[in-house]
Scaffold this motif. Structure first.
Motif, PDB file in Angstrom:
ATOM      1  N   UNK A 188       0.859  -1.184   0.000  1.00 17.07           N
ATOM      2  CA  UNK A 188       0.000   0.000   0.000  1.00 17.07           C
ATOM      3  C   UNK A 188       0.894   1.231   0.000  1.00 17.07           C
ATOM      4  N   UNK A 189       0.412   2.310  -0.591  1.00 16.56           N
ATOM      5  CA  UNK A 189       1.226   3.525  -0.691  1.00 16.56           C
ATOM      6  C   UNK A 189       0.344   4.759  -0.581  1.00 16.56           C
ATOM      7  N   UNK A 190       0.917   5.802  -0.012  1.00 20.68           N
ATOM      8  CA  UNK A 190       0.258   7.111   0.099  1.00 20.68           C
ATOM      9  C   UNK A 190       1.161   8.151  -0.530  1.00 20.68           C
ATOM     10  N   UNK A 191       0.570   9.021  -1.327  1.00 19.45           N
ATOM     11  CA  UNK A 191       1.299  10.167  -1.870  1.00 19.45           C
ATOM     12  C   UNK A 191       0.471  11.421  -1.643  1.00 19.45           C
ATOM     13  N   UNK A 192       1.113  12.444  -1.104  1.00 18.77           N
ATOM     14  CA  UNK A 192       0.472  13.748  -0.908  1.00 18.77           C
ATOM     15  C   UNK A 192       1.177  14.754  -1.806  1.00 18.77           C
ATOM     16  N   UNK A 250       2.642  21.440  -7.916  1.00 15.63           N
ATOM     17  CA  UNK A 250       2.765  20.168  -8.633  1.00 15.63           C
ATOM     18  C   UNK A 250       4.002  19.414  -8.134  1.00 15.63           C
ATOM     19  N   UNK A 251       4.071  19.282  -6.818  1.00 11.53           N
ATOM     20  CA  UNK A 251       5.249  18.667  -6.197  1.00 11.53           C
ATOM     21  C   UNK A 251       4.810  17.741  -5.071  1.00 11.53           C
ATOM     22  N   UNK A 252       5.447  16.572  -4.987  1.00  9.18           N
ATOM     23  CA  UNK A 252       5.164  15.630  -3.909  1.00  9.18           C
ATOM     24  C   UNK A 252       5.772  16.159  -2.617  1.00  9.18           C
ATOM     25  N   UNK A 253       4.944  16.253  -1.570  1.00 10.69           N
ATOM     26  CA  UNK A 253       5.445  16.737  -0.281  1.00 10.69           C
ATOM     27  C   UNK A 253       5.591  15.610   0.726  1.00 10.69           C
ATOM     28  N   UNK A 254       4.936  14.478   0.448  1.00  8.38           N
ATOM     29  CA  UNK A 254       5.058  13.344   1.373  1.00  8.38           C
ATOM     30  C   UNK A 254       4.667  12.071   0.637  1.00  8.38           C
ATOM     31  N   UNK A 255       5.442  11.013   0.871  1.00  5.48           N
ATOM     32  CA  UNK A 255       5.081   9.709   0.303  1.00  5.48           C
ATOM     33  C   UNK A 255       5.588   8.604   1.224  1.00  5.48           C
ATOM     34  N   UNK A 256       4.826   7.531   1.300  1.00  7.66           N
ATOM     35  CA  UNK A 256       5.211   6.385   2.110  1.00  7.66           C
ATOM     36  C   UNK A 256       4.642   5.136   1.445  1.00  7.66           C
ATOM     37  N   UNK A 257       5.435   4.067   1.500  1.00  8.58           N
ATOM     38  CA  UNK A 257       5.017   2.793   0.929  1.00  8.58           C
ATOM     39  C   UNK A 257       5.301   1.688   1.942  1.00  8.58           C
ATOM     40  N   UNK A 258       4.343   0.791   2.104  1.00 15.30           N
ATOM     41  CA  UNK A 258       4.480  -0.297   3.068  1.00 15.30           C
ATOM     42  C   UNK A 258       4.280  -1.626   2.352  1.00 15.30           C
ATOM     43  N   UNK A 259       5.258  -2.532   2.519  1.00 20.15           N
ATOM     44  CA  UNK A 259       5.167  -3.888   1.983  1.00 20.15           C
ATOM     45  C   UNK A 259       5.149  -4.877   3.142  1.00 20.15           C
ATOM     46  N   UNK A 260       4.181  -5.762   3.142  1.00 19.47           N
ATOM     47  CA  UNK A 260       4.091  -6.781   4.188  1.00 19.47           C
ATOM     48  C   UNK A 260       4.729  -8.069   3.670  1.00 19.47           C
ATOM     49  N   UNK A 261       5.942  -8.351   4.128  1.00 20.14           N
ATOM     50  CA  UNK A 261       6.684  -9.527   3.690  1.00 20.14           C
ATOM     51  C   UNK A 261       6.199 -10.736   4.472  1.00 20.14           C
ATOM     52  N   UNK A 262       5.220 -11.420   3.925  1.00 17.55           N
ATOM     53  CA  UNK A 262       4.613 -12.540   4.637  1.00 17.55           C
ATOM     54  C   UNK A 262       5.533 -13.761   4.711  1.00 17.55           C
ATOM     55  N   UNK A 263       6.603 -13.765   3.922  1.00 19.65           N
ATOM     56  CA  UNK A 263       7.559 -14.879   3.995  1.00 19.65           C
ATOM     57  C   UNK A 263       8.313 -14.893   5.317  1.00 19.65           C
ATOM     58  N   UNK A 264       8.373 -13.751   5.984  1.00 22.98           N
ATOM     59  CA  UNK A 264       9.107 -13.657   7.250  1.00 22.98           C
ATOM     60  C   UNK A 264       8.186 -13.847   8.447  1.00 22.98           C
ATOM     61  N   UNK A 265       6.965 -14.262   8.188  1.00 25.21           N
ATOM     62  CA  UNK A 265       6.027 -14.487   9.280  1.00 25.21           C
ATOM     63  C   UNK A 265       5.151 -13.296   9.590  1.00 25.21           C
ATOM     64  N   UNK A 266       5.322 -12.195   8.850  1.00 25.38           N
ATOM     65  CA  UNK A 266       4.478 -11.017   9.047  1.00 25.38           C
ATOM     66  C   UNK A 266       3.058 -11.350   8.615  1.00 25.38           C
ATOM     67  N   UNK A 267       2.103 -10.954   9.431  1.00 22.43           N
ATOM     68  CA  UNK A 267       0.696 -11.166   9.100  1.00 22.43           C
ATOM     69  C   UNK A 267       0.166  -9.911   8.427  1.00 22.43           C
ATOM     70  N   UNK A 268      -0.270 -10.048   7.194  1.00 21.34           N
ATOM     71  CA  UNK A 268      -0.777  -8.899   6.462  1.00 21.34           C
ATOM     72  C   UNK A 268      -2.180  -8.545   6.935  1.00 21.34           C
ATOM     73  N   UNK A 269      -2.497  -7.263   7.012  1.00 22.01           N
ATOM     74  CA  UNK A 269      -3.852  -6.872   7.418  1.00 22.01           C
ATOM     75  C   UNK A 269      -4.855  -7.245   6.335  1.00 22.01           C
ATOM     76  N   UNK A 270      -6.100  -7.368   6.730  1.00 25.20           N
ATOM     77  CA  UNK A 270      -7.132  -7.694   5.760  1.00 25.20           C
ATOM     78  C   UNK A 270      -7.307  -6.612   4.721  1.00 25.20           C
ATOM     79  N   UNK A 271      -7.060  -5.357   5.124  1.00 24.33           N
ATOM     80  CA  UNK A 271      -7.161  -4.210   4.216  1.00 24.33           C
ATOM     81  C   UNK A 271      -5.878  -3.401   4.331  1.00 24.33           C
TER      82      UNK A 271
END
Length: 227
Positions: free
Chosen positions: A58-62, A68-89
């Motif tokens: 999932x990613x957010x860009x503001x 016409x310039x990005x002031x904030x961005x964040x991206x989250x990857x849930x690596x389920x191979x390492x045992x991380x439980x991904x959220x339903x949404x």
């Protein structure tokens, strides 16, 4: 006759496999998009399953609409191979984790605005053509013109390109160089656009070569409408 039927079935199966492999790539879907109440900022929230790994992302860009310039961005990857439980949404989870940032920019409850057009995402077996793309809107004609731009990309079999985006005679964006985030971009297409007050947001899709097909990422182009 039976031999012909088997041959036709085999050909169809091969075409389906080829078709699917040509589509296999990262293609974030737009979950939410909207403006701050003062129309100064725009939020784009996207989500997708990562090509190859299948990890949810999932990613957010503001974007500052006035610049016409990005002031904030964040991206989250849930690596389920390492045992991380991904959220339903995943998109909702990322948005909740960024509540303070969204509040700072007035985007806790973004205003969707008026949609000008929507081009349904279609299967892309090749990169968009070099020819300009046009879209007639209530505000005028949007023109997306690709142009060759050299970059530091070293793994693309296609020419790298930037673009010029115009609304009538108003230039919304003209690339003079390719940023690192799309240094391997080879094509572009128009997807959708919104207006709110005197602000305009256009979503352009950027196509870049990946292992099993093009990655198709959304770009936010903003502008202030001339009065």
């Amino acid at each position: 006759m039976r031999h012909s039927s088997r041959l036709i079935a085999a050909l169809i199966a091969s075409l389906i496999l080829w078709f699917n492999s040509a589509l296999a790539a990262d293609r974030p879907g737009i979950v939410q998009a909207g403006f701050s109440p003062d129309a100064h900022y725009h939020l784009l929230l996207t989500a997708y399953d990562q090509d190859g790994s299948g990890f949810p992302v999932a990613a957010i860009q503001i974007t500052d609409v006035r610049r016409n310039a990005v002031v904030y961005s964040v991206r989250k990857t849930w690596n389920t191979d390492t045992g991380v439980v991904a959220p339903g949404d995943p998109a909702a989870a990322l948005k909740a984790s960024q509540a303070a940032v969204l509040a700072h920019y007035g985007l806790s409850r973004p205003v969707s605005g008026q949609r000008l057009f929507m081009i349904a995402p279609l299967p892309m077996l090749a990169y968009p053509a070099d020819q300009p793309a046009y879209r007639v809107t209530s505000l005028g004609i949007l023109t997306l013109t690709p142009m060759a731009l050299r970059s530091g990309c070293d793994y693309n079999d296609f020419p790298t390109r930037g673009f010029v985006l115009r609304l009538g005679q108003q230039v919304l964006q003209r690339d003079s160089r390719l940023p690192t985030s799309r240094q391997c971009a080879s094509g572009y297409s128009l997807e959708t656009a919104w207006t709110y007050k005197s602000s305009l947001v256009v979503i352009v899709r950027s196509y870049a070569q990946a292992f099993e097909g093009p990655n198709v990422f959304p770009l936010v182009v903003t502008g202030r409408l001339k009065q």
